[in-house]
Design a protein around this motif. Sequence first.
Motif, PDB file in Angstrom:
ATOM      1  N   LYS A  88      11.478 -63.991   4.038  1.00  0.00           N
ATOM      2  CA  LYS A  88      12.874 -64.296   3.807  1.00  0.00           C
ATOM      3  C   LYS A  88      13.260 -63.007   2.871  1.00  0.00           C
ATOM      4  O   LYS A  88      14.485 -62.731   2.765  1.00  0.00           O
ATOM      5  CB  LYS A  88      13.306 -65.642   3.128  1.00  0.00           C
ATOM      6  CG  LYS A  88      13.585 -66.440   4.317  1.00  0.00           C
ATOM      7  CD  LYS A  88      14.404 -68.367   4.323  1.00  0.00           C
ATOM      8  CE  LYS A  88      14.510 -68.872   5.227  1.00  0.00           C
ATOM      9  NZ  LYS A  88      15.457 -68.274   6.044  1.00  0.00           N
ATOM     10  N   LYS A  91      11.688 -60.374   2.415  1.00  0.00           N
ATOM     11  CA  LYS A  91      12.121 -59.133   2.945  1.00  0.00           C
ATOM     12  C   LYS A  91      13.437 -58.822   3.136  1.00  0.00           C
ATOM     13  O   LYS A  91      13.731 -57.880   3.264  1.00  0.00           O
ATOM     14  CB  LYS A  91      10.599 -58.605   3.825  1.00  0.00           C
ATOM     15  CG  LYS A  91       9.320 -58.732   3.484  1.00  0.00           C
ATOM     16  CD  LYS A  91       8.451 -58.610   4.782  1.00  0.00           C
ATOM     17  CE  LYS A  91       7.080 -58.306   4.219  1.00  0.00           C
ATOM     18  NZ  LYS A  91       6.455 -58.352   5.728  1.00  0.00           N
ATOM     19  N   MET A  92      13.831 -59.185   3.850  1.00  0.00           N
ATOM     20  CA  MET A  92      15.220 -59.746   4.644  1.00  0.00           C
ATOM     21  C   MET A  92      16.076 -59.841   3.208  1.00  0.00           C
ATOM     22  O   MET A  92      17.417 -58.751   4.046  1.00  0.00           O
ATOM     23  CB  MET A  92      15.530 -60.763   5.503  1.00  0.00           C
ATOM     24  CG  MET A  92      14.306 -60.619   7.133  1.00  0.00           C
ATOM     25  SD  MET A  92      14.490 -62.406   8.061  1.00  0.00           S
ATOM     26  CE  MET A  92      15.946 -63.135   7.328  1.00  0.00           C
ATOM     27  N   LEU A 113      15.478 -58.405   0.601  1.00  0.00           N
ATOM     28  CA  LEU A 113      15.435 -56.914  -0.124  1.00  0.00           C
ATOM     29  C   LEU A 113      16.275 -56.145   0.687  1.00  0.00           C
ATOM     30  O   LEU A 113      16.694 -54.418   0.412  1.00  0.00           O
ATOM     31  CB  LEU A 113      14.002 -56.853  -0.041  1.00  0.00           C
ATOM     32  CG  LEU A 113      13.422 -57.547  -1.561  1.00  0.00           C
ATOM     33  CD1 LEU A 113      12.231 -57.393  -1.437  1.00  0.00           C
ATOM     34  CD2 LEU A 113      13.627 -57.092  -2.355  1.00  0.00           C
ATOM     35  N   ASN A 114      15.966 -55.764   1.938  1.00  0.00           N
ATOM     36  CA  ASN A 114      16.586 -54.773   3.151  1.00  0.00           C
ATOM     37  C   ASN A 114      17.800 -55.097   2.706  1.00  0.00           C
ATOM     38  O   ASN A 114      18.846 -53.823   3.250  1.00  0.00           O
ATOM     39  CB  ASN A 114      16.091 -55.437   4.701  1.00  0.00           C
ATOM     40  CG  ASN A 114      14.257 -55.127   4.500  1.00  0.00           C
ATOM     41  OD1 ASN A 114      14.023 -54.725   4.170  1.00  0.00           O
ATOM     42  ND2 ASN A 114      14.027 -55.489   6.124  1.00  0.00           N
ATOM     43  N   LYS A 115      18.681 -56.148   2.491  1.00  0.00           N
ATOM     44  CA  LYS A 115      19.989 -56.008   2.187  1.00  0.00           C
ATOM     45  C   LYS A 115      20.739 -55.512   1.269  1.00  0.00           C
ATOM     46  O   LYS A 115      21.874 -55.042   1.336  1.00  0.00           O
ATOM     47  CB  LYS A 115      20.803 -57.046   2.058  1.00  0.00           C
ATOM     48  CG  LYS A 115      20.392 -57.821   3.810  1.00  0.00           C
ATOM     49  CD  LYS A 115      21.414 -59.577   3.935  1.00  0.00           C
ATOM     50  CE  LYS A 115      21.028 -59.497   5.413  1.00  0.00           C
ATOM     51  NZ  LYS A 115      20.899 -61.113   5.190  1.00  0.00           N
ATOM     52  N   SER A 160      20.496 -52.326  -2.602  1.00  0.00           N
ATOM     53  CA  SER A 160      20.551 -51.305  -2.984  1.00  0.00           C
ATOM     54  C   SER A 160      19.073 -51.240  -4.174  1.00  0.00           C
ATOM     55  O   SER A 160      18.861 -51.793  -4.830  1.00  0.00           O
ATOM     56  CB  SER A 160      21.763 -50.629  -3.892  1.00  0.00           C
ATOM     57  OG  SER A 160      22.514 -51.101  -2.657  1.00  0.00           O
ATOM     58  N   SER A 161      18.301 -49.697  -3.839  1.00  0.00           N
ATOM     59  CA  SER A 161      17.443 -49.314  -5.003  1.00  0.00           C
ATOM     60  C   SER A 161      17.891 -49.738  -5.962  1.00  0.00           C
ATOM     61  O   SER A 161      19.371 -49.574  -6.476  1.00  0.00           O
ATOM     62  CB  SER A 161      17.404 -48.201  -4.487  1.00  0.00           C
ATOM     63  OG  SER A 161      16.491 -47.419  -5.342  1.00  0.00           O
ATOM     64  N   ALA A 163       4.946 -52.574  -1.029  1.00  0.00           N
ATOM     65  CA  ALA A 163       5.743 -52.327  -0.685  1.00  0.00           C
ATOM     66  C   ALA A 163       7.172 -50.989  -1.220  1.00  0.00           C
ATOM     67  O   ALA A 163       7.314 -50.251  -1.405  1.00  0.00           O
ATOM     68  CB  ALA A 163       6.787 -53.327  -0.730  1.00  0.00           C
ATOM     69  N   HIS A 214       7.634 -52.577  -4.425  1.00  0.00           N
ATOM     70  CA  HIS A 214       8.995 -52.797  -5.279  1.00  0.00           C
ATOM     71  C   HIS A 214       8.204 -53.607  -6.762  1.00  0.00           C
ATOM     72  O   HIS A 214       6.740 -52.846  -6.505  1.00  0.00           O
ATOM     73  CB  HIS A 214       9.173 -54.663  -4.882  1.00  0.00           C
ATOM     74  CG  HIS A 214       9.631 -54.117  -3.365  1.00  0.00           C
ATOM     75  ND1 HIS A 214      10.970 -53.602  -2.896  1.00  0.00           N
ATOM     76  CD2 HIS A 214       9.580 -54.155  -1.929  1.00  0.00           C
ATOM     77  CE1 HIS A 214      11.448 -53.180  -1.739  1.00  0.00           C
ATOM     78  NE2 HIS A 214      10.206 -54.140  -0.897  1.00  0.00           N
ATOM     79  N   LYS A 216      13.720 -53.588  -6.312  1.00  0.00           N
ATOM     80  CA  LYS A 216      13.729 -53.106  -4.988  1.00  0.00           C
ATOM     81  C   LYS A 216      12.887 -51.635  -5.038  1.00  0.00           C
ATOM     82  O   LYS A 216      14.224 -51.307  -5.763  1.00  0.00           O
ATOM     83  CB  LYS A 216      15.312 -53.200  -3.882  1.00  0.00           C
ATOM     84  CG  LYS A 216      15.065 -52.581  -3.090  1.00  0.00           C
ATOM     85  CD  LYS A 216      15.873 -53.091  -1.538  1.00  0.00           C
ATOM     86  CE  LYS A 216      15.942 -52.018  -0.869  1.00  0.00           C
ATOM     87  NZ  LYS A 216      16.862 -51.777   0.968  1.00  0.00           N
TER      88      LYS A 216
END
Length: 79
Positions: A24, A26-27, A29-31, A33-34, A58, A60, A78
């Motif tokens: 969850k 990871k999901m 973080l994918n959404k 911004s850096s 990863a 992070h 991130k």
Amino acid sequence: MTDALAHDTELDAAGLNCPLPLLKAKMALNKMSSGQVLKVIATDAGSQRDFRTFARLAGHELLHEEDNAGTYRYWLRKA
């Protein structure tokens, strides 16, 4: 407690067992911004090892982690 640590998104994964808190996160973080910060709340003891390893692999940054009577909190920036 450091609940006041700044974060952009909060994920409550309490009550979920490994590997769900990490998946969850990871999901989420994918959404994001850096440079944004994700705060994760988990109750799975294995999450400590998981989040440390994940952050390192990863790229992070694990800004902070705490364990308060079996509730674990992580702040990830991130990459």
